[in-house]
Design a protein around this motif. Structure first.
Motif, mmCIF file in Angstrom:
data_model
loop_
_atom_site.group_PDB
_atom_site.id
_atom_site.type_symbol
_atom_site.label_atom_id
_atom_site.label_comp_id
_atom_site.label_asym_id
_atom_site.label_seq_id
_atom_site.Cartn_x
_atom_site.Cartn_y
_atom_site.Cartn_z
ATOM 1 N N TYR A 62 108.107 119.881 69.245
ATOM 2 C CA TYR A 62 109.140 119.206 70.045
ATOM 3 C C TYR A 62 109.822 118.083 69.280
ATOM 4 C CZ TYR A 62 105.392 115.821 70.321
ATOM 5 O OH TYR A 62 104.407 114.928 69.976
ATOM 6 N N CYS A 63 109.367 117.828 68.045
ATOM 7 C CA CYS A 63 109.732 116.572 67.383
ATOM 8 C C CYS A 63 111.101 116.628 66.698
ATOM 9 C CB CYS A 63 108.671 116.230 66.340
ATOM 10 S SG CYS A 63 109.068 114.716 65.453
ATOM 11 N N ASN A 93 98.087 109.180 64.277
ATOM 12 C CA ASN A 93 97.847 110.478 64.891
ATOM 13 C C ASN A 93 96.333 110.676 64.909
ATOM 14 O OD1 ASN A 93 97.300 113.297 65.084
ATOM 15 N ND2 ASN A 93 99.419 113.718 64.533
ATOM 16 N N CYS A 126 104.388 113.502 57.703
ATOM 17 C CA CYS A 126 103.463 114.056 58.712
ATOM 18 C C CYS A 126 102.756 115.255 58.100
ATOM 19 C CB CYS A 126 104.225 114.535 59.947
ATOM 20 S SG CYS A 126 104.881 113.170 60.920
ATOM 21 N N ARG A 147 100.494 119.960 68.084
ATOM 22 C CA ARG A 147 99.763 118.788 67.594
ATOM 23 C C ARG A 147 98.574 119.256 66.741
ATOM 24 N NH1 ARG A 147 102.283 114.067 67.964
ATOM 25 N NH2 ARG A 147 100.261 113.052 67.854
ATOM 26 N N GLN A 149 102.047 118.094 59.676
ATOM 27 C CA GLN A 149 102.908 119.222 60.057
ATOM 28 C C GLN A 149 103.834 118.745 61.170
ATOM 29 O OE1 GLN A 149 100.079 122.206 61.542
ATOM 30 N NE2 GLN A 149 100.777 121.805 63.622
ATOM 31 N N ARG A 150 104.908 119.481 61.370
ATOM 32 C CA ARG A 150 105.880 119.037 62.358
ATOM 33 C C ARG A 150 105.509 119.569 63.746
ATOM 34 N NH1 ARG A 150 110.889 116.569 60.895
ATOM 35 N NH2 ARG A 150 111.864 116.354 62.913
ATOM 36 N N CYS A 151 105.440 118.692 64.716
ATOM 37 C CA CYS A 151 105.151 119.137 66.086
ATOM 38 C C CYS A 151 106.372 119.895 66.610
ATOM 39 C CB CYS A 151 104.836 117.940 66.971
ATOM 40 S SG CYS A 151 103.475 116.951 66.323
ATOM 41 N N PHE A 177 112.116 113.502 65.440
ATOM 42 C CA PHE A 177 112.108 112.181 64.802
ATOM 43 C C PHE A 177 112.437 112.324 63.322
ATOM 44 C CE2 PHE A 177 108.492 111.217 67.987
ATOM 45 C CZ PHE A 177 109.419 111.001 68.983
ATOM 46 N N GLY A 201 107.162 109.374 61.963
ATOM 47 C CA GLY A 201 106.181 109.905 61.026
ATOM 48 C C GLY A 201 104.734 109.589 61.437
ATOM 49 N N THR A 202 103.874 109.678 60.445
ATOM 50 C CA THR A 202 102.455 109.394 60.692
ATOM 51 C C THR A 202 101.927 108.454 59.618
ATOM 52 O OG1 THR A 202 102.230 111.662 61.552
ATOM 53 C CG2 THR A 202 100.209 110.456 61.154
ATOM 54 N N THR A 250 111.317 112.507 60.250
ATOM 55 C CA THR A 250 110.006 112.743 59.658
ATOM 56 C C THR A 250 110.045 113.952 58.723
ATOM 57 O OG1 THR A 250 107.766 113.394 60.247
ATOM 58 C CG2 THR A 250 109.419 113.948 61.812
HETATM 59 S S1 SF4 Z 1 106.417 112.128 64.003
HETATM 60 FE FE1 SF4 Z 1 104.810 112.442 65.521
HETATM 61 S S2 SF4 Z 1 105.659 113.994 66.916
HETATM 62 FE FE2 SF4 Z 1 106.875 114.058 65.010
HETATM 63 S S3 SF4 Z 1 105.922 115.618 63.727
HETATM 64 FE FE3 SF4 Z 1 105.012 113.667 63.161
HETATM 65 S S4 SF4 Z 1 103.155 113.542 64.439
HETATM 66 FE FE4 SF4 Z 1 104.462 115.113 65.358
#
Ligand code: SF4
Length: 391
Positions: free
Chosen positions: A20-21, A99, A14, A136, A16-18, A23, A65-66, A25
């Motif tokens: 709340y995430c 994204n 990704c 985001r 950058q890391r959101c 996951f 991820g993205t 990633t």
């Molecule tokens: S996986 Fe989705 S929610 Fe998590 S950091 Fe990446 S874009 Fe953000």
């Protein structure tokens, strides 16, 4: 191997890391993208060499991820390899998660030309103030622009993810958000309530009292509102968190996710992915360094099918039957029929789960619709209480 499989491919990177995430990633590790894609291809190569014939596949999901963050030629390479190594059935559902801050026309054109026919767009909020609060990288204008571009490139099946229960999100704000997302006429919507997870910036801020979670009753009201409002505005809820647009003869329910809910076989490749086939549940390592090591130690000719796995559990018949109930009841319209249960397990659902079903009927959480057990309206709102009965 008669029933078609689903394939999941995980791209963990990704921008950058959101906030709340939680996951699986990674951000800030772009120098490892090329090596990861090489390892991923090797993982696919090792598994497919273990099968005597090509596995028939009817859905492919490139998630993260993205996936839309990495160079599009990597995605095209994956598509070519999957098509070489699996018997991909014509008109399969092939999705890429994107994204809105990472898409452009060139990527979308390359995805479409490679055979991808569905986009799952991480919209999350239609309000730039909330998008910023969530960490985001995109704006709502990016969402609108990318949907327009995706349509221009030929995509006729677009899904959006949206989060409710955001801190400080009023009911009015949620109602306006639904009206806004509905006006985009997308084929599919996934709505999730925010969970504040430990170890994320949101989790830390909540512990420090700097972030106050939304009131539980308000979150439940927002979910109930979405159910009735979307039903009146062209969308059918077919799963606890998923809606399909209903103005066409085409069924826009996610075939890939249906595979999980119907407890049918799938294979996951990449960091932290999971597989379930031939009565085995397999988990890949979620640690990037370990993933690379495992793949390089298990090259061509490796004795194991899943070279990045850290656990392989044999599923008992009891495990499988519980999963059929737990996952199938998530499908709010189709539930679990006696016939499907019997044809999958050669056992009578009423006998196996007599106590559980009676209890859930008593609490008005499930109901019989002819020969099919489905959630009641109350069961949809209290879904976790139902699913827990089959854990
Ligand atoms: S996986 Fe989705 S929610 Fe998590 S950091 Fe990446 S874009 Fe953000």
């Amino acid at each position: 191997m008669a029933e078609p499989y689903s394939i999941y491919i995980h791209i963990p990177f990704c921008q950058q890391r959101c906030f709340y995430c939680d996951f699986n990633t990674v951000a800030g590790q772009d120098s490892k993208i090329d090596a990861y894609l090489k390892a991923l291809k090797q993982e696919i190569d090792v598994l497919t060499r273990h099968f005597d014939e090509q596995i028939p596949v009817h859905t492919l999901y490139i998630g993260g991820g993205t996936p839309s963050y990495i160079a599009p030629h990597h995605i095209v390479d994956i598509m070519e390899l999957v098509n070489q190594r699996f018997a991909v059935i014509p008109n399969s559902e092939i999705t890429i998660e994107a994204n809105p801050g990472t898409l452009d026309e060139e990527k979308l054109n390359m995805y479409f030309a490679s055979g991808i026919n569905r986009i799952s767009l991480g919209v999350q909020s239609v309000d730039d103030v909330f998008l910023k609060k969530l960490g985001r990288i995109h704006t709502y204008e990016d969402v609108e622009r990318n949907i327009e571009l995706a349509r221009k490139c030929g995509f006729e099946n677009i899904s959006a993810d949206l989060i409710f229960g955001l801190p400080d999100q009023s009911m009015q704000h949620w109602q306006d958000s639904l009206a806004c997302i509905q006006s985009l006429s997308l084929e599919h919507l996934s709505l999730y309530s925010l969970t504040i997870e430990e170890g994320t910036p949101f989790g830390t801020w909540a512990e420090e009292g700097k972030l106050i979670a939304s009131d539980e009753d308000l979150v439940a009201d927002q979910y109930s509102y979405a159910i009735s409002w979307l039903a009146a505005h062209g969308y059918e809820q077919y799963e606890i968190s998923n809606w399909r647009r209903m103005d066409s003869h085409i069924d826009y329910a996610s075939k890939h996710n249906n595979q999980y809910w119907l407890n049918q076989p799938y294979i996951g490749f990449g960091l932290g992915s999971h597989s379930c086939f031939e009565k085995k549940r397999i988990a890949n390592t979620p640690i990037l360094g370990e993933y690379f090591k495992k793949i390089s130690n298990n090259g061509p000719g490796a004795a194991i099918e899943m070279p990045a796995s850290i656990s392989v559990d044999e599923l008992s018949i009891q495990d499988e039957m519980k999963e059929t109930m737990m996952l199938g009841l998530r499908l709010v319209k189709t539930g679990v029929s006696r016939e499907r249960f019997y044809s999958k397990h050669q056992k009578d659902m009423d006998e196996v789960f007599h106590r559980e079903i009676e209890e859930l009927l008593h609490h008005e959480l499930v109901q019989w619709h002819n020969d099919t057990l489905i959630l009641t309206e109350r069961g949809i709102l209290l879904g976790n209480q139902v699913f827990m009965r089959f854990v």
